[in-house]
Design a protein around this motif. Structure first.
Motif, short mmCIF file in Angstrom:
data_model
loop_
_atom_site.label_atom_id
_atom_site.label_comp_id
_atom_site.label_asym_id
_atom_site.label_seq_id
_atom_site.Cartn_x
_atom_site.Cartn_y
_atom_site.Cartn_z
N PRO A 431 0.84 -1.21 0.00
CA PRO A 431 0.00 0.00 0.00
C PRO A 431 0.87 1.26 0.00
CG PRO A 431 0.06 -0.99 2.19
CD PRO A 431 0.76 -1.96 1.27
N PRO A 432 0.49 2.29 -0.74
CA PRO A 432 1.30 3.53 -0.80
C PRO A 432 1.43 4.20 0.58
CG PRO A 432 -0.32 3.47 -2.58
CD PRO A 432 -0.64 2.34 -1.66
N LYS A 433 0.41 4.05 1.45
CA LYS A 433 0.45 4.69 2.76
C LYS A 433 1.57 4.15 3.64
CE LYS A 433 -4.37 6.14 3.39
NZ LYS A 433 -5.56 6.00 4.27
N PHE A 434 2.01 2.93 3.39
CA PHE A 434 3.04 2.34 4.24
C PHE A 434 4.32 3.18 4.20
CE2 PHE A 434 6.50 -0.54 5.29
CZ PHE A 434 6.02 -1.17 6.42
N GLU A 435 4.74 3.54 2.99
CA GLU A 435 5.93 4.36 2.83
C GLU A 435 5.64 5.83 3.14
OE1 GLU A 435 8.94 3.36 2.37
OE2 GLU A 435 8.48 1.24 2.05
N LYS A 436 4.49 6.30 2.71
CA LYS A 436 4.14 7.71 2.90
C LYS A 436 4.05 8.07 4.38
CE LYS A 436 0.73 11.19 1.55
NZ LYS A 436 -0.54 11.45 0.83
N GLU A 437 3.52 7.16 5.19
CA GLU A 437 3.35 7.43 6.62
C GLU A 437 4.53 6.94 7.44
OE1 GLU A 437 -0.40 5.89 7.85
OE2 GLU A 437 -1.54 7.04 6.36
N GLY A 438 5.56 6.40 6.78
CA GLY A 438 6.78 5.98 7.48
C GLY A 438 6.57 4.86 8.47
N LEU A 439 5.79 3.85 8.11
CA LEU A 439 5.48 2.76 9.03
C LEU A 439 6.55 1.68 9.02
CD1 LEU A 439 1.65 2.35 8.30
CD2 LEU A 439 2.74 3.59 10.18
N ARG A 440 6.59 0.93 10.11
CA ARG A 440 7.46 -0.25 10.22
C ARG A 440 6.60 -1.50 10.11
NH1 ARG A 440 10.82 2.33 15.15
NH2 ARG A 440 12.74 2.87 14.09
N ALA A 441 7.22 -2.59 9.70
CA ALA A 441 6.49 -3.84 9.45
C ALA A 441 6.23 -4.57 10.77
CB ALA A 441 7.26 -4.72 8.48
N ILE A 442 5.48 -3.94 11.65
CA ILE A 442 5.05 -4.55 12.92
C ILE A 442 3.56 -4.81 12.76
CG2 ILE A 442 4.89 -4.24 15.41
CD1 ILE A 442 7.14 -2.12 15.09
N TYR A 443 3.20 -6.07 12.52
CA TYR A 443 1.86 -6.37 12.07
C TYR A 443 0.86 -6.59 13.20
CZ TYR A 443 4.42 -7.02 7.73
OH TYR A 443 5.23 -6.82 6.62
N ARG A 444 1.33 -6.81 14.41
CA ARG A 444 0.42 -6.98 15.55
C ARG A 444 0.87 -6.06 16.69
NH1 ARG A 444 -3.25 -10.88 15.75
NH2 ARG A 444 -3.21 -10.95 18.03
N PRO A 445 0.59 -4.78 16.58
CA PRO A 445 0.96 -3.87 17.67
C PRO A 445 0.21 -4.25 18.95
CG PRO A 445 0.32 -2.67 15.68
CD PRO A 445 -0.06 -4.10 15.47
N PHE A 446 0.81 -3.98 20.09
CA PHE A 446 0.18 -4.39 21.35
C PHE A 446 -1.13 -3.66 21.59
CE2 PHE A 446 2.66 -0.70 22.77
CZ PHE A 446 1.78 -0.06 23.63
N TRP A 447 -1.33 -2.51 20.95
CA TRP A 447 -2.51 -1.70 21.20
C TRP A 447 -3.66 -1.97 20.23
CZ3 TRP A 447 -2.55 0.60 16.49
CH2 TRP A 447 -1.32 0.90 15.89
#
Length: 618
Positions: A431-447
């Protein structure tokens, strides 16, 4: 002087003052506290001559005595004010009790009385208990052992413990809080070992049940008069036009979250804090990663006192180097390990937050309590770790890295959108938002499944790292030093006259290798005096605006006016900061800690004053 020379006049003058201060307001919507004005700490007519083009923030009203109150740090800021406090209570039923029941402390006392157990058990009497408390607080284990083995202590003391080992046995026999559990976390790496097999590690995760910790905090009778169970909106005037923000229950978060729960429910706003800590200073690289928990129901002044025991250690996160992973994947594996461990520790909060849990509160009444994560205290790298974003991004909003130096208000991060983007990336959809929003590949955040929680708005202002050490010391002081020169800065600090309440830097500041928060604050008190005459008026304007912002941010008691002044100080800073680019001190202002200042007003409105959510280091 005549007043003080004449006893009758002096007495009349004192009686008049007492009558004025003791006179209550005509009407109040709730309980009334006293209040005093908190103006800009840098209001000084003499300095105004050097700041001709400075545009000050909106001034607050004069105090009753027509005097300015100068506030240099949060320790000197009065928590109360001499005008009225008008409280508008929550409109729906909230914080309602179900039945009366004994607290755990009352049950323990009843059990001791019923079975003939002395109140000071396992110690012999009150004196022995007080000695044990003193030893635990002030004396180390080796010195305790030496003290208890002294002949005079053994012969005259008649103690039930005679060395450190038997003393600690007595301490261990005391009633304890929630039990500790240790879970072994097995981590499979991607690195091949010498035996040709894939390497792995077994790590220890120590944790307590957070719901049981909340039981202990809410049921502690020591907090009986310090607890709040219902949100409120406080005002300085009867017309309810000037909001007050101090305690967490006066902020918007509690009020808005209460609207989402059933009538009569009680919220326990959870405040988490974590900080990876270096244990060894001179050798080795041992680290610990403690996780602490407290609740916003307890007054902030009590929460900040270590001796009040209003903050509980709920876990130790693994602080492993993860050498079973390749260097290229080790960082991401550490991020995922953090979220995995946090998920395990906080798992009991999911059902408790959704359905509520019955808790015997400090006043002896049972309430259905919903523990909900409201605030997370962490430094900037950990905030990015929690938000699953890169460290060149803002953990609260979607501002682009190149725009962090501008006073632009970007859209806040959205939990649902972030989780959706992470799942799309996990499925390989790119998804383009992954790079645009500067996300890391952490697929199950604790929250991801914590009820009624928006993790991105949980991050609180970090006064120490963002303001005192960051924007002020690491940037502003450095810029001014490049303009004036380090030797000139040191000479001016040395030349500052001694004055009660101000520190005299006899050797200047360039020779100080280890700075503390207190030293940063002491520098801030005299910084404008150091700069006057050494830099142009535009730099002084930026300096005064920055220092105004710093002192306003530390207020323990905010109003609509002080927040407007805080925002105005920031606007003034941004309007004039380009002078440092013109003087070739900076090329840009894409500084994460500088950008974080734009979220302070929003955070204070939501969670109360910034001093309510600070680490012990601040």
């Amino acid at each position: 002087m005549h007043i003080f020379k004449s006893k009758s006049c002096c007495q009349k003058w004192q009686d008049t003052l007492v009558a004025q201060w003791d006179k209550p307001p005509a009407k109040s919507l709730g309980h009334i506290n006293s209040m005093s004005r908190e103006p800009s700490p840098l209001e000084n007519d003499d300095m105004a001559m050097d700041l001709d083009d400075y545009q000050p923030p909106p001034e607050l009203e004069e105090s009753a005595h027509g005097q300015h109150n100068y506030v240099e740090n949060e320790e000197n800021i009065p928590a109360s004010h001499p005008c009225g406090r008008y409280v508008l209570e929550y409109t729906r039923p909230a914080g309602q009790w179900i039945r009366r029941e004994k607290t755990s402390f009352e049950s323990l006392l009843e059990y001791q009385s019923k079975h003939g157990i002395e109140r000071w058990e396992p110690f012999a009497n009150k004196e022995e208990w007080e000695l044990a408390a003193w030893l635990m607080k002030h004396v180390g284990q080796k010195s305790t052992d030496e003290y208890l083995k002294l002949p005079i202590v053994r012969n005259a003391g008649n103690l039930s413990f005679h060395n450190n080992y038997t003393f600690l046995q007595k301490v261990d026999a005391l009633p304890t809080g929630p039990d500790w559990e240790c879970e072994i976390v097995h981590v499979d790496g991607d690195r091949v070992g010498e035996d040709g097999k894939m390497m792995s590690e077994d790590l220890e995760l120590w944790m307590r049940n957070p719901v049981e910790c909340i039981h202990e905090l809410m049921g502690n009778p020591a907090f009986r008069e310090l607890m709040a169970y219902v949100p409120e909106r406080a005002y300085t005037d009867e017309a309810c036009t000037e909001r007050i923000y101090d305690e967490m229950w006066t902020g918007d978060w509690w009020w808005n979250t209460q609207d989402k729960l059933p009538e009569g429910a009680t919220i326990a706003p959870i405040i988490l804090s974590s900080d990876k800590t270096q244990l060894s200073q001179f050798r080795g690289d041992k680290k610990a990663w403690p996780l602490y928990l407290t609740i916003g129901n307890i007054g902030k002044e009590t929460r900040r006192q270590p001796s009040a025991h209003a903050t509980i250690l709920v876990g130790y996160l693994p602080a492993s180097k993860l050498e079973c992973f390749l260097e290229s994947t080790r960082s991401l594996a550490g991020y995922r390990l953090f979220h995995y461990c946090m998920s395990h520790i906080l798992e009991p909060l999911i059902d408790a937050g959704r359905s509520g849990v019955e808790i015997v509160c400090a006043d002896g009444y049972v309430r259905r309590v919903h523990p909900i994560l409201a605030a997370y205290v962490a430094d900037y790298p950990e905030q990015c770790l929690i938000a699953c974003c890169m460290e060149n991004r803002c953990p609260r909003c979607l501002v682009q890295p190149k725009d962090r130096g501008s006073p632009v208000e970007s859209l806040l991060r959205n939990m649902d959108d972030t989780l959706r983007t992470l799942q799309e990336h996990r499925r390989g959809q790119e998804p383009p938002k992954f790079e645009k929003e500067g996300l890391r590949a952490i697929y199950r955040p604790f929250w991801h499944n914590l009820p009624h929680c928006n993790i991105f708005t949980c991050f609180t202002p970090d006064l120490l790292h963002q303001i005192h050490k960051g924007v002020f010391k690491d940037h502003f002081v450095k810029w001014c030093s490049s303009i004036m020169g380090e030797q000139e800065i040191d000479a001016r600090f040395k030349a500052m006259a001694d004055h009660p309440g101000l520190r005299h830097f006899k050797k200047g500041i360039s020779f100080v290798s280890q700075w503390t928060g207190r030293e940063h604050k002491e520098m801030e008190k005299v910084m404008m005096g150091v700069l006057v005459g050494g830099v142009n008026s535009r730099v002084l304007t930026v300096g005064r605006a920055l220092l105004d912002f710093i002192f306003y941010a530390q207020y323990q008691f905010h109003t609509t006016q002080t927040l407007a002044a805080l925002q105005s100080s920031l606007d003034t800073f941004h309007a004039h900061k380009d002078v440092f680019i013109e003087l070739e001190c900076r090329e840009d202002f894409n500084i994460p800690k500088l950008h974080s200042m734009i979220h302070y007003v929003e955070a204070i409105r939501a969670l109360g004053s910034a001093d309510g959510c600070v680490s012990s280091k601040q």
